[in-house]
Design a protein around this motif. Sequence first.
Motif, PDB file in Angstrom:
ATOM      1  N   HIS A  12       5.645   2.038  14.050  1.00  0.00           N
ATOM      2  CA  HIS A  12       4.887   1.259  13.057  1.00  0.00           C
ATOM      3  C   HIS A  12       3.410   1.657  13.021  1.00  0.00           C
ATOM      4  O   HIS A  12       2.777   1.871  14.049  1.00  0.00           O
ATOM      5  N   ARG A  13       2.868   1.703  11.833  1.00  0.00           N
ATOM      6  CA  ARG A  13       1.421   1.865  11.642  1.00  0.00           C
ATOM      7  C   ARG A  13       1.035   1.182  10.333  1.00  0.00           C
ATOM      8  O   ARG A  13       1.794   1.245   9.361  1.00  0.00           O
ATOM      9  N   SER A  14      -0.118   0.527  10.307  1.00  0.00           N
ATOM     10  CA  SER A  14      -0.632  -0.033   9.051  1.00  0.00           C
ATOM     11  C   SER A  14      -1.217   1.095   8.219  1.00  0.00           C
ATOM     12  O   SER A  14      -1.851   2.003   8.758  1.00  0.00           O
ATOM     13  N   ARG A  62      -3.613   2.204   4.832  1.00  0.00           N
ATOM     14  CA  ARG A  62      -4.678   1.698   3.950  1.00  0.00           C
ATOM     15  C   ARG A  62      -5.013   2.670   2.822  1.00  0.00           C
ATOM     16  O   ARG A  62      -6.067   2.570   2.200  1.00  0.00           O
ATOM     17  N   GLN A  88     -11.082  -4.967  -0.309  1.00  0.00           N
ATOM     18  CA  GLN A  88     -10.162  -3.966   0.288  1.00  0.00           C
ATOM     19  C   GLN A  88      -9.386  -3.280  -0.836  1.00  0.00           C
ATOM     20  O   GLN A  88      -8.603  -3.910  -1.552  1.00  0.00           O
ATOM     21  N   VAL A 130       0.269  -3.009   4.851  1.00  0.00           N
ATOM     22  CA  VAL A 130      -0.786  -3.525   5.735  1.00  0.00           C
ATOM     23  C   VAL A 130      -0.959  -5.010   5.400  1.00  0.00           C
ATOM     24  O   VAL A 130      -0.964  -5.405   4.221  1.00  0.00           O
ATOM     25  N   TYR A 131      -1.041  -5.810   6.453  1.00  0.00           N
ATOM     26  CA  TYR A 131      -1.305  -7.241   6.259  1.00  0.00           C
ATOM     27  C   TYR A 131      -2.751  -7.429   5.810  1.00  0.00           C
ATOM     28  O   TYR A 131      -3.634  -6.647   6.156  1.00  0.00           O
ATOM     29  N   ILE A 132      -3.006  -8.511   5.074  1.00  0.00           N
ATOM     30  CA  ILE A 132      -4.365  -8.810   4.619  1.00  0.00           C
ATOM     31  C   ILE A 132      -4.717 -10.253   4.996  1.00  0.00           C
ATOM     32  O   ILE A 132      -4.492 -11.195   4.226  1.00  0.00           O
ATOM     33  N   GLY A 133      -5.289 -10.405   6.185  1.00  0.00           N
ATOM     34  CA  GLY A 133      -5.739 -11.726   6.622  1.00  0.00           C
ATOM     35  C   GLY A 133      -7.024 -12.142   5.931  1.00  0.00           C
ATOM     36  O   GLY A 133      -7.369 -13.330   5.892  1.00  0.00           O
ATOM     37  N   ASP A 134      -7.722 -11.160   5.349  1.00  0.00           N
ATOM     38  CA  ASP A 134      -9.017 -11.454   4.718  1.00  0.00           C
ATOM     39  C   ASP A 134      -8.884 -12.370   3.499  1.00  0.00           C
ATOM     40  O   ASP A 134      -9.900 -12.853   2.994  1.00  0.00           O
ATOM     41  N   PHE A 137      -1.452 -14.988   4.671  1.00  0.00           N
ATOM     42  CA  PHE A 137      -1.963 -13.611   4.607  1.00  0.00           C
ATOM     43  C   PHE A 137      -1.265 -12.881   3.470  1.00  0.00           C
ATOM     44  O   PHE A 137      -0.220 -13.318   2.984  1.00  0.00           O
ATOM     45  N   LYS A 184      -1.263   3.295  16.344  1.00  0.00           N
ATOM     46  CA  LYS A 184      -2.437   2.779  17.077  1.00  0.00           C
ATOM     47  C   LYS A 184      -1.998   2.276  18.448  1.00  0.00           C
ATOM     48  O   LYS A 184      -1.095   1.436  18.534  1.00  0.00           O
ATOM     49  N   ARG A 194      -1.517   0.351  21.953  1.00  0.00           N
ATOM     50  CA  ARG A 194      -1.588  -1.037  22.379  1.00  0.00           C
ATOM     51  C   ARG A 194      -1.992  -1.100  23.856  1.00  0.00           C
ATOM     52  O   ARG A 194      -1.923  -0.118  24.575  1.00  0.00           O
TER      53      ARG A 194
HETATM   54  C1  LIG Z   1      -2.141 -11.399  10.172  1.00  0.00           C
HETATM   55  C2  LIG Z   1      -2.800 -10.033  10.055  1.00  0.00           C
HETATM   56  C3  LIG Z   1      -3.877  -9.862   9.205  1.00  0.00           C
HETATM   57  C4  LIG Z   1      -4.447  -8.596   9.024  1.00  0.00           C
HETATM   58  N1  LIG Z   1      -5.455  -8.437   8.121  1.00  0.00           N
HETATM   59  C5  LIG Z   1      -5.912  -7.192   7.847  1.00  0.00           C
HETATM   60  C6  LIG Z   1      -6.862  -6.999   6.800  1.00  0.00           C
HETATM   61  O1  LIG Z   1      -7.327  -7.939   6.144  1.00  0.00           O
HETATM   62  N2  LIG Z   1      -7.236  -5.722   6.523  1.00  0.00           N
HETATM   63  C7  LIG Z   1      -6.731  -4.644   7.226  1.00  0.00           C
HETATM   64  O2  LIG Z   1      -7.110  -3.504   6.918  1.00  0.00           O
HETATM   65  N3  LIG Z   1      -5.840  -4.808   8.211  1.00  0.00           N
HETATM   66  C8  LIG Z   1      -5.399  -6.051   8.539  1.00  0.00           C
HETATM   67  N4  LIG Z   1      -4.454  -6.222   9.506  1.00  0.00           N
HETATM   68  C9  LIG Z   1      -3.892  -5.041  10.196  1.00  0.00           C
HETATM   69  C10 LIG Z   1      -4.373  -4.944  11.630  1.00  0.00           C
HETATM   70  O3  LIG Z   1      -5.714  -4.511  11.634  1.00  0.00           O
HETATM   71  C11 LIG Z   1      -3.460  -3.940  12.366  1.00  0.00           C
HETATM   72  O4  LIG Z   1      -2.155  -4.454  12.412  1.00  0.00           O
HETATM   73  C12 LIG Z   1      -3.962  -3.670  13.778  1.00  0.00           C
HETATM   74  O5  LIG Z   1      -5.212  -3.025  13.762  1.00  0.00           O
HETATM   75  C13 LIG Z   1      -2.970  -2.794  14.529  1.00  0.00           C
HETATM   76  O6  LIG Z   1      -2.774  -1.580  13.814  1.00  0.00           O
HETATM   77  P1  LIG Z   1      -1.327  -1.115  13.373  1.00  0.00           P
HETATM   78  O7  LIG Z   1      -0.710  -2.195  12.538  1.00  0.00           O
HETATM   79  O8  LIG Z   1      -1.535   0.173  12.601  1.00  0.00           O
HETATM   80  O9  LIG Z   1      -0.538  -0.882  14.628  1.00  0.00           O
HETATM   81  C14 LIG Z   1      -3.933  -7.478   9.745  1.00  0.00           C
HETATM   82  C15 LIG Z   1      -2.866  -7.675  10.620  1.00  0.00           C
HETATM   83  C16 LIG Z   1      -2.293  -8.925  10.790  1.00  0.00           C
HETATM   84  C17 LIG Z   1      -1.117  -9.098  11.737  1.00  0.00           C
END
Ligand SMILES: Cc1cc2nc3c(=O)[nH]c(=O)nc-3n(C[C@H](O)[C@H](O)[C@H](O)COP(=O)(O)O)c2cc1C
Length: 285
Positions: free
Chosen positions: A46-48, A50, A102, A167-171, A193, A209, A211
């Motif tokens: 897994h990787r987020s 952007r 974003q 990618v999740y967006i908590g913002d 989110f 990334k 852990r």
């Molecule tokens: C609930 C939640 C909210 C997040 N919000 C953001 C966000 O607003 N913008 C962003 O670029 N990444 C966001 N992320 C992604 C995290 O930054 C990312 O999962 C973390 O750095 C680990 O990287 P990976 O997912 O590539 O392993 C969020 C992740 C989670 C679980």
Amino acid sequence: VSPDSSATLALSDAQTPLDALAARYGAAPDVVPAHWNATLDLLLDHRSVRAYRPDPLPAGTLETLVAAAQSASTSSNLQTWSVIAVTDPARKARLSAIASGQKHIAQVPLFLVFLADLARLGGIAERRGIAAEGLDYLELMIVAMVDAALAAQNAVVALESLGMSSVYIGDLRKNIEATAAELGLPPKVMPLFGLCVGYADPAVRTDVKPRLPQGVVLHREQYRTDQPDHSIAGYDEAMRAFQEMQGMAIETWTDKVVARVRSPAALLGRARMRESLRHLGFELR
Ligand SMILES: Cc1cc2nc3c(=O)[nH]c(=O)nc-3n(C[C@H](O)[C@H](O)[C@H](O)COP(=O)(O)O)c2cc1C
């Protein structure tokens, strides 16, 4: 069913289990995995993402992801979550503006917003003429937030198995009232989110990334408070190597943690969450 759906669930040839663990921890693994299969391969990879291509998703993708999301466990089968699928470019642009601009929110063909949803249960009780006082307690809010998160992560695993990225967006919680208004949320529904869903731009490199070492998060029988500091120092090094590889600004993980927890201002607009949730109709008793 599109033909690629099972094809991508084969073990990748390029990656051995030890490679996958080394990438996940940013260090040579000190254990040989006892088990390995295509699901573990997918999870550890897994990787987020952007940066996305504009390509649309195949028809039926949304419904497949929602079926996967609904297959997650849900507390007492109450199913206290919902999801809004946003594809309208103007709405995505406005949600992107709420989430600090974003750009990937506007780039992706599908933006999902996962909701902790107590309105549905409230409506059922109301139609029976019963006061739903339980909904005013923090416990049910926790239930709804956990349900929504488990559902969302099932969708993430599903979309990654189909060759998509997210990618999740908590913002979105930076201005939870504005997000709720944009999505037309009734009282007692919280936007938890967002989730960008699309195809990764292959021109932009994204790596796994690392852990924290497993020994830092894994406790046996009882919580240990005598964590050796050197494990976390090693993690700072692993993150530095990751940031260099990605061409990112270098910031150690411990510096980031300290910056994020030092003051309410460091919560970046989310320090008034209790007040915001009250505006959305949650009592949180
Ligand atoms: C609930 C939640 C909210 C997040 N919000 C953001 C966000 O607003 N913008 C962003 O670029 N990444 C966001 N992320 C992604 C995290 O930054 C990312 O999962 C973390 O750095 C680990 O990287 P990976 O997912 O590539 O392993 C969020 C992740 C989670 C679980």
